[in-house]
Structure formats: structure tokens, C-alpha cells
Motif scaffolding. Structure first.
Motif, PDB file in Angstrom:
ATOM      1  N   GLU A  15       0.844  -1.193   0.000  1.00 65.07           N
ATOM      2  CA  GLU A  15       0.000   0.000   0.000  1.00 65.07           C
ATOM      3  C   GLU A  15       0.878   1.242   0.000  1.00 65.07           C
ATOM      4  O   GLU A  15       1.972   1.238   0.576  1.00 65.07           O
ATOM      5  CB  GLU A  15      -0.900   0.029   1.233  1.00 65.07           C
ATOM      6  N   ASP A  16       0.395   2.307  -0.628  1.00 66.15           N
ATOM      7  CA  ASP A  16       1.120   3.569  -0.568  1.00 66.15           C
ATOM      8  C   ASP A  16       0.794   4.280   0.741  1.00 66.15           C
ATOM      9  O   ASP A  16       0.051   3.756   1.579  1.00 66.15           O
ATOM     10  CB  ASP A  16       0.824   4.438  -1.800  1.00 66.15           C
ATOM     11  N   THR A  22      -0.742  -0.860  -4.260  1.00 64.06           N
ATOM     12  CA  THR A  22       0.333  -0.478  -5.186  1.00 64.06           C
ATOM     13  C   THR A  22       0.508  -1.455  -6.350  1.00 64.06           C
ATOM     14  O   THR A  22       1.206  -1.141  -7.298  1.00 64.06           O
ATOM     15  CB  THR A  22       1.686  -0.398  -4.453  1.00 64.06           C
TER      16      THR A  22
END
Length: 95
Positions: A15-16, A22
Motif C-alpha cells: 500500500e502507498d 500499489t
């Protein structure tokens, strides 16, 4: 089919900073070991206590070989090579 299973059943998507996926999938040690155990059961017929003994003998070496930077996770794309290394059998992925 194998890689789809790796992504769907064993890996984690990154995850960003905002929590958005992502598209980068990784396997931590527990996930990779579960994958290796699943392949040993289905492709080599190793189960139960024999599987536990096999993993006790070969898992640590296998994980150290693929997590060389000791990051705690590896790219999902390493999965075929990891299970071949663990099983010490290059014919595993022919099907």
C-alpha cells in the motif's frame, strides 16, 4: 495458474502512504513457508510428520537463500524458484 494462486492465496499487496494498493505483491516468511508446504503436499506427496521434519530440515536454508537482504519479505515472482529450491526438484512446475 501457479502464480495466480501465489497472489490470491499467499501474498500481500503493498500500500502507498494513503493506503491505496500499489500492485506490488510480496511474501513474508510465513506466507512463503505455507506456499512451500502446500507445494510439497500436492506435488511431492509429503504430509504430516514427514512434512514437518522436511521443513525443519530445509526451510531455514531455503528462506536465507531467497531473503538475502534479510528484509523479511521477497517478491512474489521468486515463488517458483523458492519452491523448486525447497523441493530440490526442477520438474515441479511442469504441470
Amino acid at each position: 495458474m501457479f502464480m495466480r494462486s501465489v497472489i490470491q492465496d499467499f501474498s500481500t499487496e503493498g500500500e502507498d502512504k494513503d493506503g491505496n494498493p500499489t500492485g506490488v505483491f510480496t511474501l513474508n516468511e510465513g506466507q512463503a513457508k505455507a506456499l512451500g508446504a502446500a507445494v510439497l503436499r500436492t506435488r511431492k506427496g509429503i504430509t504430516g510428520e514427514e512434512l514437518d521434519d522436511y521443513l525443519s530440515q530445509y526451510w531455514a536454508k531455503t528462506w536465507r537463500h531467497w531473503d538475502v537482504n534479510q528484509a523479511g519479505a521477497i517478491p512474489y515472482s521468486y515463488a517458483p524458484m523458492l519452491v523448486r529450491f525447497l523441493a530440490n526438484d526442477n520438474s515441479l512446475m511442469l504441470n
